[in-house]
Design an enzyme around this catalytic site. Structure first.
Site, short mmCIF file in Angstrom:
data_model
loop_
_atom_site.label_atom_id
_atom_site.label_comp_id
_atom_site.label_asym_id
_atom_site.label_seq_id
_atom_site.Cartn_x
_atom_site.Cartn_y
_atom_site.Cartn_z
N TYR A 274 42.25 36.07 28.68
CA TYR A 274 43.07 36.65 29.38
C TYR A 274 44.12 35.20 29.63
CZ TYR A 274 44.79 38.25 33.95
OH TYR A 274 45.64 38.40 34.82
N SER B 239 50.29 35.60 34.72
CA SER B 239 49.24 35.12 35.89
C SER B 239 49.28 33.93 36.13
CB SER B 239 47.81 35.72 35.39
OG SER B 239 46.84 35.16 36.10
N LYS C 141 48.09 35.55 28.93
CA LYS C 141 49.03 35.33 29.70
C LYS C 141 49.85 34.14 29.63
CE LYS C 141 48.01 38.96 32.22
NZ LYS C 141 48.99 39.98 32.30
P1 NAP Z 1 44.88 47.17 37.58
O1 NAP Z 1 44.76 47.56 38.91
O2 NAP Z 1 43.72 47.14 36.73
O3 NAP Z 1 45.99 48.07 36.72
C1 NAP Z 1 46.36 47.95 35.44
C2 NAP Z 1 47.20 48.84 34.81
O4 NAP Z 1 47.62 48.58 33.42
C3 NAP Z 1 46.72 50.46 34.88
O5 NAP Z 1 47.83 51.26 35.36
C4 NAP Z 1 46.19 50.69 33.83
O6 NAP Z 1 46.31 52.14 33.43
C5 NAP Z 1 47.33 49.72 32.90
N1 NAP Z 1 46.66 49.45 31.57
C6 NAP Z 1 45.59 48.75 31.22
N2 NAP Z 1 45.43 48.51 29.92
C7 NAP Z 1 46.63 49.34 29.37
C8 NAP Z 1 46.71 49.64 28.00
N3 NAP Z 1 46.10 49.22 26.78
N4 NAP Z 1 47.87 50.44 27.96
C9 NAP Z 1 48.34 51.00 28.72
N5 NAP Z 1 48.38 50.77 30.24
C10 NAP Z 1 47.06 49.92 30.45
O7 NAP Z 1 45.41 45.73 37.46
P2 NAP Z 1 46.38 44.97 38.57
O8 NAP Z 1 45.38 44.20 39.34
O9 NAP Z 1 47.44 45.83 39.36
O10 NAP Z 1 47.55 43.98 37.49
C11 NAP Z 1 48.65 44.53 36.91
C12 NAP Z 1 49.24 43.23 36.20
O11 NAP Z 1 49.17 42.05 37.07
C13 NAP Z 1 48.21 42.77 35.08
O12 NAP Z 1 48.86 42.58 33.90
C14 NAP Z 1 47.14 41.69 35.66
O13 NAP Z 1 46.87 40.93 34.51
C15 NAP Z 1 48.38 40.82 36.48
N6 NAP Z 1 47.88 40.16 37.31
C16 NAP Z 1 47.11 40.40 38.32
C17 NAP Z 1 46.60 39.75 39.24
C18 NAP Z 1 45.61 40.18 40.43
O14 NAP Z 1 45.22 39.42 41.19
N7 NAP Z 1 45.32 41.71 40.54
C19 NAP Z 1 46.77 38.36 39.30
C20 NAP Z 1 47.64 37.83 38.43
C21 NAP Z 1 48.32 38.82 37.26
P3 NAP Z 1 44.96 52.81 32.67
O15 NAP Z 1 43.83 52.15 32.81
O16 NAP Z 1 45.02 54.02 33.50
O17 NAP Z 1 45.62 53.18 31.31
#
Ligand code: NAP
Length: 248
Positions: free
Chosen positions: A156, A143, A160
């Site tokens: 977080y 991130s 990251k």
């Molecule tokens: P999201 O919509 O909250 O989805 C997160 C996914 O991770 C879900 O499928 C969830 O599945 C799974 N997950 C969470 N904890 C887990 C665990 N302990 N074991 C297995 N699965 C787990 O998040 P997103 O926004 O798509 O983000 C995806 C990735 O990109 C993350 O690593 C996040 O930090 C990174 N990121 C996101 C952003 C952003 O702006 N959205 C920016 C920078 C980086 P379940 O909860 O159903 O198990």
């Protein structure tokens, strides 16, 4: 015509039941890879995999990435059904925000275990096979917060930033085996994770993004596709910022 064809490859995308992971799973599948959709709920993972395609090229698998035994079992199941994993995308992640002095041990541990230790578990589990086969791609979703930090996200940001160090160490360790390990650092992408942002914070963020808008999940997925492809075969240990220019 130049294109990307991942036919014959098997990808595990952690946390692909929704958001960025789902977009990555769809994109890799559309490029011809067999894809394992993963989350903590087996039902959810199976439903999403069913929407993606038939059982020869898509399956659902459940594991809490924080638990090494669940991870090893899930990876075994994927490899039995779809063949050796050649592309691993560590995308599963969570937030439990709080100011440092209010942050509980639980909030710290849960985020570090899911975001950082989870990637260690999956990488360790697939690396042996990739080493034997002398090739593989590992793409870790970090991130922008791991690069520039963020108030209220000490856990977080640390997880990251840790993922970036983990990426570089493993990239050096396995470059001689042609296992390429890279990181993507997305900025603010519109998903459930960022939906809860108050309007004021959202407006302030927009002001810090040179491209003047939030990112979309498929804009991260496109870069994963590139990193998984032959076009990226001379690229390892890198952090690609997909953030609209936030952290240049
Ligand atoms: P999201 O919509 O909250 O989805 C997160 C996914 O991770 C879900 O499928 C969830 O599945 C799974 N997950 C969470 N904890 C887990 C665990 N302990 N074991 C297995 N699965 C787990 O998040 P997103 O926004 O798509 O983000 C995806 C990735 O990109 C993350 O690593 C996040 O930090 C990174 N990121 C996101 C952003 C952003 O702006 N959205 C920016 C920078 C980086 P379940 O909860 O159903 O198990």
């Amino acid at each position: 015509m130049i294109g990307i064809d991942l036919t014959g490859q098997t990808a595990l995308v952690t946390g692909s039941t929704r958001g960025i992971g789902l977009a990555i799973a769809k994109t890799l599948h559309a490029a011809g890879a067999a894809v394992a959709v993963h989350g903590r709920s087996a039902e959810q993972a199976a439903t999403v995999a069913g929407d993606l395609g038939g059982p020869d090229r898509a399956m659902g698998v459940a594991a809490d990435v924080a638990d090494p035994l669940q991870v090893a079992e899930a990876i075994g199941a994927v490899e039995s059904a779809l063949g050796p994993i050649t592309i691993l995308v560590n995308n599963a992640g969570m937030t439990r925000d709080n100011l440092l002095i209010r942050m509980s041990d639980d909030e710290w541990d849960a985020v570090l275990r899911a975001n950082l230790t989870g990637a260690f578990h999956t990488m360790r589990a697939v690396a042996k096979g990739m080493m034997k086969r002398r090739g593989g791609r590992i793409i870790n979703i970090s991130s922008v917060v791991g690069i520039v930090g963020n108030k209220g996200q000490a856990n977080y940001a640390a997880s990251k930033a840790g993922l970036i160090g983990l990426t570089k160490a493993v990239a050096k360790e396995y470059a001689s085996r042609n296992i390429l390990v890279n990181c993507i650092a997305p900025g603010y992408v519109e998903t459930e994770m960022t939906a809860a942002l108050p309007q004021e914070a959202s407006d302030a963020l927009l002001g810090a993004i040179p491209l003047g808008r939030f990112g979309q999940a498929n804009e991260v997925a496109g870069v994963v596709l590139f990193l998984a492809s032959d076009f990226a075969k001379y690229l390892t240990g890198q952090v690609v910022a997909v953030d609209g220019g936030m952290a240049m």
